[in-house]
Design a protein around this motif. Structure first.
Motif, PDB file in Angstrom:
ATOM      1  N   TYR A 258       0.798  -1.223   0.000  1.00 54.28           N
ATOM      2  CA  TYR A 258       0.000   0.000   0.000  1.00 54.28           C
ATOM      3  C   TYR A 258       0.835   1.279   0.000  1.00 54.28           C
ATOM      4  CZ  TYR A 258      -3.863  -3.100   1.281  1.00 54.28           C
ATOM      5  OH  TYR A 258      -4.805  -4.099   1.286  1.00 54.28           O
ATOM      6  N   LEU A 259       2.054   1.195   0.504  1.00 54.86           N
ATOM      7  CA  LEU A 259       2.843   2.411   0.707  1.00 54.86           C
ATOM      8  C   LEU A 259       3.511   2.872  -0.578  1.00 54.86           C
ATOM      9  CD1 LEU A 259       4.590   1.584   4.099  1.00 54.86           C
ATOM     10  CD2 LEU A 259       2.581   3.022   3.722  1.00 54.86           C
ATOM     11  N   THR A 260       3.490   4.187  -0.789  1.00 55.09           N
ATOM     12  CA  THR A 260       4.297   4.781  -1.850  1.00 55.09           C
ATOM     13  C   THR A 260       5.712   4.979  -1.325  1.00 55.09           C
ATOM     14  OG1 THR A 260       3.738   7.028  -1.144  1.00 55.09           O
ATOM     15  CG2 THR A 260       2.248   5.975  -2.720  1.00 55.09           C
ATOM     16  N   GLU A 261       6.614   5.397  -2.189  1.00 60.02           N
ATOM     17  CA  GLU A 261       7.994   5.622  -1.760  1.00 60.02           C
ATOM     18  C   GLU A 261       8.061   6.685  -0.673  1.00 60.02           C
ATOM     19  OE1 GLU A 261      10.823   4.194  -2.446  1.00 60.02           O
ATOM     20  OE2 GLU A 261       9.905   2.693  -3.756  1.00 60.02           O
ATOM     21  N   THR A 262       7.276   7.733  -0.842  1.00 61.79           N
ATOM     22  CA  THR A 262       7.293   8.815   0.153  1.00 61.79           C
ATOM     23  C   THR A 262       6.761   8.333   1.489  1.00 61.79           C
ATOM     24  OG1 THR A 262       6.946  10.427  -1.617  1.00 61.79           O
ATOM     25  CG2 THR A 262       6.482  11.151   0.632  1.00 61.79           C
ATOM     26  N   LYS A 266       8.918   7.337   5.703  1.00 65.49           N
ATOM     27  CA  LYS A 266       8.637   7.712   7.090  1.00 65.49           C
ATOM     28  C   LYS A 266       8.764   6.517   8.034  1.00 65.49           C
ATOM     29  CE  LYS A 266       4.590   9.295   6.138  1.00 65.49           C
ATOM     30  NZ  LYS A 266       3.243   9.920   6.297  1.00 65.49           N
ATOM     31  N   LEU A 267       8.592   5.316   7.492  1.00 71.07           N
ATOM     32  CA  LEU A 267       8.633   4.110   8.329  1.00 71.07           C
ATOM     33  C   LEU A 267       9.930   3.320   8.165  1.00 71.07           C
ATOM     34  CD1 LEU A 267       4.988   2.826   7.646  1.00 71.07           C
ATOM     35  CD2 LEU A 267       5.780   4.110   9.631  1.00 71.07           C
ATOM     36  N   ARG A 268      10.862   3.899   7.402  1.00 77.28           N
ATOM     37  CA  ARG A 268      12.038   3.114   7.045  1.00 77.28           C
ATOM     38  C   ARG A 268      12.858   2.706   8.267  1.00 77.28           C
ATOM     39  NH1 ARG A 268      13.820   2.330   2.186  1.00 77.28           N
ATOM     40  NH2 ARG A 268      12.648   4.108   1.373  1.00 77.28           N
ATOM     41  N   GLU A 269      13.101   3.614   9.187  1.00 83.16           N
ATOM     42  CA  GLU A 269      13.928   3.294  10.335  1.00 83.16           C
ATOM     43  C   GLU A 269      13.273   2.231  11.222  1.00 83.16           C
ATOM     44  OE1 GLU A 269      16.984   4.133  10.981  1.00 83.16           O
ATOM     45  OE2 GLU A 269      17.013   5.195   9.049  1.00 83.16           O
ATOM     46  N   VAL A 270      11.948   2.395  11.449  1.00 81.09           N
ATOM     47  CA  VAL A 270      11.237   1.394  12.258  1.00 81.09           C
ATOM     48  C   VAL A 270      11.265   0.047  11.562  1.00 81.09           C
ATOM     49  CG1 VAL A 270       9.032   0.780  13.317  1.00 81.09           C
ATOM     50  CG2 VAL A 270       9.768   3.166  13.268  1.00 81.09           C
ATOM     51  N   ALA A 271      11.073   0.064  10.246  1.00 81.53           N
ATOM     52  CA  ALA A 271      11.067  -1.183   9.490  1.00 81.53           C
ATOM     53  C   ALA A 271      12.427  -1.858   9.533  1.00 81.53           C
ATOM     54  CB  ALA A 271      10.655  -0.904   8.043  1.00 81.53           C
ATOM     55  N   ARG A 272      13.491  -1.056   9.440  1.00 82.80           N
ATOM     56  CA  ARG A 272      14.838  -1.644   9.507  1.00 82.80           C
ATOM     57  C   ARG A 272      15.069  -2.314  10.856  1.00 82.80           C
ATOM     58  NH1 ARG A 272      18.449   3.256   6.833  1.00 82.80           N
ATOM     59  NH2 ARG A 272      18.021   2.721   4.632  1.00 82.80           N
TER      60      ARG A 272
END
Length: 339
Positions: A258-262, A266-272
């Protein structure tokens, strides 16, 4: 003795008197019936002569008149009023005679003159047909008859009344149909079949362009999809915060659709952080299962590592061991598995 009449002086009527029942004494209805059946026969003849298309009906009228006339005249000799069992027949014949006479008179009229004579009957017939078409949902056919009612017969007030009724019933029927279609669309939305839902919304818009309800159906799907995406994001963050790594990973996989690149940025750090913990947890679990000789479970965890983290050093190590682990899980010896 000279004054008494002799037997020869007596008349034959005195010797052989005629019984009253055998005498022909016409009753008061006889002339009326005679004229009636003559008129009926005349109507049949006129029908044959003036309306060739109705010749069979004229022949039928004459046959009925000639067949019933002797019976009716015979019974009317001594009766002052028509017998009760004959009166319905006489009324029916009288009605038929009038109708046939009318048809015979109309035989030589033009079509325009006939329409004028039958104006009211045709109006009622048209009204019944329009009502039937409306009840059947055949609104186009009903509108054709409405135009006929207004333009050919001049009943414009009736035509406007029917137009209003047709439009009202059409909208009610359209609304019910669109409601059923929207229910099917909502079922696709609840199942999160978004592509099918978008296709269904477009189909409904093509089928029912006159309904104002179909204009926002694509927005309906967009809004439902957006709400579900926000719910996924919220649950993912909560799971990550509570260190529920497996649950957070499952939600992250769903959220990725569902997520676009933008939005993903915003969730990249949590996802990592979640991915790193998940990888570490899987690695540790894999090692423990191998050490405990839980071969079947080790194969399952190893396959998950190769699937979820295919480009990591840990995945390479699992690939080197997986065949041996599978052989041991199936009961083969390590030597057989290594050959």
């Amino acid at each position: 003795m000279a004054d008494q009449p002799s037997q020869r002086d007596q008349t034959p009527d005195d010797e052989f008197p005629i019984p009253p029942a055998a005498r022909y004494e016409p009753g008061p209805l006889t002339p009326i019936l005679a004229v009636y059946y003559l008129l009926l026969t005349g109507a049949g003849v006129a029908l044959i002569a003036l309306a060739p298309d109705l010749r069979e009906a004229g022949v039928l009228v004459i046959a009925v008149a000639l067949g019933l006339a002797p019976i009716a005249l015979h019974r009317a000799r001594t009766q002052s009023a028509p017998p009760a069992d004959l009166r319905p027949v006489m009324r029916a014949l009288e009605h038929a005679a009038k109708r046939m006479s009318q048809m015979a008179q109309e035989g030589g009229l033009s079509e325009a003159a006939k329409r004028v004579l039958h104006r009211r009957e045709e109006r009622e017939m048209l009204r019944r047909e329009i009502e039937q078409d409306i009840a059947d949902g055949d609104f186009e056919a009903a509108m054709v008859l409405v135009r006929e009612l207004a333009e050919r017969f001049g009943y414009r007030a009736d035509a406007e009344e029917f137009r209003a009724k047709i439009n009202r019933v059409r909208l009610e029927s359209l609304d019910r149909t669109v409601s059923d279609a929207v229910e099917r669309l909502d079922a696709l939305i609840s199942e999160r079949r978004w592509e099918d839902a978008y296709d269904e919304a477009a189909r409904i818009q093509r089928l029912y362009p006159d309904s104002p309800r179909v204009d926002t159906l694509r927005d309906r799907v967009d809004q439902a999809r957006g709400r579900y995406k926000l719910d996924l994001e919220r649950r993912f963050l909560h799971a990550a915060q509570r260190d529920e790594v497996d649950r957070a990973m499952d939600l992250l996989k769903q959220l990725d659709q569902y997520l676009t690149e933008t939005e993903a940025e915003k969730l990249r750090e949590v996802a990592r952080g979640v991915v790193s913990k998940a990888r570490e947890n899987l690695g540790a679990r894999f090692k423990l299962l191998v050490e405990d000789a839980e071969w079947a479970q080790a194969v399952g965890v190893g396959e998950r590592i190769m699937r979820d983290f295919p480009n990591t050093r840990m995945a390479e190590e699992v690939r080197e061991m997986i065949d041996t682990l599978r052989a041991r899980a199936s009961g083969d010896t390590p030597q057989a598995a290594s050959r």
